[in-house]
Motif scaffolding. Structure first.
Motif, PDB file in Angstrom:
ATOM      1  N   MET A 127       5.005  26.829  24.320  1.00  0.00           N
ATOM      2  CA  MET A 127       6.184  27.380  24.999  1.00  0.00           C
ATOM      3  C   MET A 127       6.896  28.409  24.114  1.00  0.00           C
ATOM      4  O   MET A 127       8.112  28.587  24.229  1.00  0.00           O
ATOM      5  CB  MET A 127       7.160  26.253  25.344  1.00  0.00           C
ATOM      6  N   ASP A 129       8.467  31.797  22.842  1.00  0.00           N
ATOM      7  CA  ASP A 129       9.206  32.827  23.583  1.00  0.00           C
ATOM      8  C   ASP A 129      10.070  32.269  24.708  1.00  0.00           C
ATOM      9  O   ASP A 129      10.621  33.019  25.500  1.00  0.00           O
ATOM     10  CB  ASP A 129       8.261  33.883  24.203  1.00  0.00           C
ATOM     11  N   TYR A 130      10.177  30.947  24.817  1.00  0.00           N
ATOM     12  CA  TYR A 130      11.035  30.384  25.866  1.00  0.00           C
ATOM     13  C   TYR A 130      12.381  29.916  25.303  1.00  0.00           C
ATOM     14  O   TYR A 130      13.177  29.341  26.025  1.00  0.00           O
ATOM     15  CB  TYR A 130      10.343  29.206  26.556  1.00  0.00           C
ATOM     16  N   ARG A 133      15.628  30.465  27.206  1.00  0.00           N
ATOM     17  CA  ARG A 133      15.651  30.192  28.653  1.00  0.00           C
ATOM     18  C   ARG A 133      16.546  29.011  28.984  1.00  0.00           C
ATOM     19  O   ARG A 133      16.679  28.065  28.220  1.00  0.00           O
ATOM     20  CB  ARG A 133      14.223  29.915  29.146  1.00  0.00           C
ATOM     21  N   LEU A 138      13.068  26.447  34.412  1.00  0.00           N
ATOM     22  CA  LEU A 138      11.674  26.136  34.081  1.00  0.00           C
ATOM     23  C   LEU A 138      11.034  25.288  35.179  1.00  0.00           C
ATOM     24  O   LEU A 138      11.714  24.558  35.893  1.00  0.00           O
ATOM     25  CB  LEU A 138      11.610  25.361  32.764  1.00  0.00           C
ATOM     26  N   GLN A 142       6.774  22.783  32.586  1.00  0.00           N
ATOM     27  CA  GLN A 142       7.418  23.396  31.412  1.00  0.00           C
ATOM     28  C   GLN A 142       8.545  22.522  30.897  1.00  0.00           C
ATOM     29  O   GLN A 142       8.716  22.355  29.687  1.00  0.00           O
ATOM     30  CB  GLN A 142       7.948  24.787  31.776  1.00  0.00           C
TER      31      GLN A 142
END
Lengths: 462, 262
Positions: A127, A129-130, A133, A138, A142
């Motif tokens: 995961m 680069d998340y 968020r 999601l 996720q």
């Protein structure tokens, strides 16, 4: 008592919710680095057991120790375990990074260390680069990955997983199973995994603990549990199986389905009633010939992707499920054969319903908190304590609770080839076992009656 | 087409009838006439005398009292109500239902009954009535509303959140502060606003608990003023200001709600 290898020791743990026992004298050990799955139908106590290990519940009796420390009365925030919840339980007001960093922030770790460790676990669950968020943005899968990352970033001794894949669709679930297994290998810590999905348990675990009604039914490797189920419940719950009533004639000879078969089981008494388990893939099906041990007619045949699943009704009136790569159409006459080593014989848990009761007068006996008419009562002294026996087939069931002397719910159904073996739980939480040809569904509410002539009693001391 | 015009004009008529009294007061707050309905030319004199010159000192102090009482009562009931909601939520189902019912009784109870019982309570305990008793009375009838606005958020919250926080090493207090309170914040804020408006609005309970030491809130002041014959003209700008502030507050809240949803 401490085994240097063990990481969790559960010692004679019982948990009561009011009068009801959710767990009844459960003991087992989880070794360092082991993947243990607690498997059972809903309401069997498996989640209660996990919550006791995590510390969200306290035991009524018994003790739990983790990594050599008795944690029976230690609150959850001081236990060296972390939990992955079924519904993820991510903190909605924090983003992915802060969710994962929550535990490390509480421990006041320096911020560059937190950043490094969070990035490491994010990479591990795929995961990267998340971080920024919102967790609500999601997908289910996720969110589950973030929940796992949030738990393992704290480097616990044991990771507890409470049906973590139950809310995912089938394909996603299969992928995640593989990832969890790989993660377990990489982390090298112990996993305790709760599920009701027997296939998931067989795929993932080093050890499976099969539970039912708050008790451990069997514990062992997936292969041992599949090949050598300890009782009819385990045989029925793990994989598909044909379970029949049989009689052990002598060592290595068992009789069931109207025939005698050579087998490899011994140590039973002569003429002892037993349960016989045949796995559907262990039965050979072919055109009628001399080699047939059983003959019958195919009643249904379904294509299951890799194999066909066929139901065969034998000449003697027993039904068998058979899985084979070859298709035999419904209506066809066939022969069946099974290898002696594929016949699995199990001791019966009980041969009839047993209750303890008291004689109230010449014609009545009291048990299950109720008074029943009983023909045999006349030969017993008033008020004497007795054992009450009732045959499985002498219990009468009614569609409506009002029609019976008392009511109950059908809890478990076992097909025995030519009849059903039901477990009915009364409102007082007593189990009554019934043999019947009628079709019932689990959680059906039924009325129950015993005929006066079918209630047998003996003095408890004799 | 005809149908749409008809429906539109019906709605328009309804809105005009609803808002006409307020509009009239706002319009006539910009003139000097003592009697409502006489237009003597545009003027800001009423606003000036309300806000600056302090001629109507008693009105200004009534407004001040109302705001202080409202803020204190709303803040305290927000804290009490939130704690109560968490407590109620963690009860067993049957006890939860029972306490929920007890909580709803003050909400449905007529104001006059609440007022008389509080009055009798304070008298029987020998507490002299004034600012303190009004604030206590307002807290007592506002708290159930806060409970009702916080409880649904608790019920909708993921049941494992608190446990997840404990699991990750938070003490119960840290879990409450770092996880539960941020989750409950929207419910607490709406509970606060609700409690504040209920407190400003209240007349009956205030009248019974305010005592006779000359303390006035807006509602009791206006009532006394009206009984003396004729309302003070400065009430017109005051009403206009309150109405506009409430309208602005509503706009902000709606804007925030819409933003949260998207």
């Amino acid at each position: 008592m401490q085994n240097s290898e063990s990481i969790i020791d559960i010692g004679h743990v019982s948990k009561y919710f009011g009068e009801k026992a959710a767990l009844d004298d459960v003991s087992f050990t989880v070794r360092k680095g082991e993947f243990v799955t607690i498997l059972g139908p809903s309401g069997c106590g498996k989640t209660t057991l996990l919550r006791l290990i995590a510390g969200f519940l306290t035991v009524t009796e018994g003790s739990i120790s983790i990594a050599g420390t008795d944690v029976t009365t230690i609150p959850p925030y001081l236990r060296p375990v972390n939990t992955v919840f079924q519904k993820y339980a991510l903190f909605p007001h924090l983003n992915v990074f802060n969710n994962i960093a929550f535990g490390l922030n509480l421990k006041k770790r320096p911020s560059d260390e937190i950043k490094k460790r969070v990035n490491k676990v994010l990479k591990m669950v795929g995961m990267t680069d998340y971080e920024e968020r919102d967790v609500d943005s999601l997908s289910g899968g996720q969110q589950q990955r973030v929940a796992i990352a949030r738990a393992i970033v704290n480097e616990p001794e044991v990771l507890l997983l409470d049906e973590p894949l139950a809310a995912l669709d089938l394909k996603m679930r299969k992928d995640m199973q593989m990832e969890i297994k790989a993660m377990h290998k990489k982390l090298g810590i112990s996993f305790v995994y709760v599920t009701h999905d027997q296939e998931e348990a067989l795929t993932l675990s080093d050890t499976i603990v099969v539970m039912s009604e708050g008790k451990i039914q069997q514990m062992g490797t997936p292969k041992a549990i599949y090949d050598e189920p300890a009782n009819a419940f385990v045989a029925d719950f793990i994989g598909e199986s044909n379970i029949l009533n049989g009689i052990m004639i002598e060592d290595n000879l068992v009789s069931f389905a109207g025939h005698q078969f050579e087998c490899v089981d011994k140590g039973f008494e002569s003429q002892e009633p037993v349960d016989v388990v045949l796995r559907p893939e262990d039965l050979y099906i072919f055109d009628p010939s001399e080699a047939a041990m059983l003959t019958g007619k195919v009643t249904s045949s379904i294509f299951k992707g890799v194999h066909y699943e066929m139901v065969v009704l034998t000449t003697e009136g027993y039904e068998f499920i058979i899985q084979d790569y070859h298709c035999f159409d419904a209506g066809k006459d066939v022969g069946l054969r099974v290898k002696p080593s594929d016949i699995h014989v199990m001791k019966k848990e009980r041969l009839f319903n047993t209750f303890s009761g008291t004689v109230v007068d010449k014609a009545h006996v009291r048990f299950l908190n109720q008074v029943f008419e009983c023909a045999e009562a006349s030969s017993f002294t008033l008020g004497s304590t007795v054992s009450v026996y009732i045959d499985f087939k002498d219990v009468v069931l009614f569609d409506y609770e009002e029609d019976g002397l008392f009511g109950g719910d059908v809890k478990f159904i076992l097909y025995k080839g030519n009849h059903y073996h039901l477990t009915v739980s009364t409102h007082g939480n007593e189990n009554i076992y019934i043999d019947t040809n009628d079709v019932w569904d689990t959680s059906d509410r039924v009325g129950i009656t015993f005929a006066p002539g079918s209630i047998h009693i003996t003095n408890i001391n004799s | 087409m005809m149908k749409r015009i008809f429906a539109g004009s019906y709605l328009g008529l309804l809105l005009v009838m609803l808002y006409a009294p307020i509009l009239i007061i706002i319009i006539f707050s910009f003139t000097e006439a003592k009697v409502l309905g006489n237009w003597t030319g545009f003027s800001l004199k009423l606003y000036r005398s309300l806000l600056v010159t302090g001629v109507h000192h008693s009105l200004a102090s009534a407004l001040w009292n109302t705001l202080i009482i409202g803020l204190i009562a709303a803040f305290v009931s927000m804290l009490l109500g939130t704690m109560a909601a968490i407590g109620i939520f963690n009860l067993r189902p049957r006890a939860r239902k029972a306490v929920h019912l007890v909580n709803s009784i003050p909400v449905l109870n007529p104001d006059i009954i609440t007022a008389i019982s509080l009055f009798l309570l304070f008298v029987s305990l020998g507490i002299s009535q004034g600012m303190t008793t009004v604030i206590l009375a307002h807290i007592s009838f506002c708290t159930p509303y806060v409970v009702l606005s916080v409880l649904p958020r608790l019920i909708r919250m993921n049941e494992n959140l608190y446990e997840a926080a404990l699991d990750l090493g938070a003490t119960p207090f840290q879990a409450l502060r770092k996880i539960m309170l941020p989750e409950l914040k929207p419910g607490m804020i709406s509970g606060f606003i609700l409690a504040f408006t209920l407190s400003i609005d209240d007349f009956v309970v205030t009248l019974f608990t305010i005592g006779n030491q000359g303390l006035e809130t807006l509602s009791t002041y206006i009532y006394a003023d009206a009984r003396k014959g004729g309302l003070t003209p400065e009430l017109r700008p005051l009403s206009a200001i309150i109405f506009i502030s409430v309208l602005l507050m509503l706009l902000v809240i709606n804007r925030r709600a819409a933003k949260n949803k998207s």
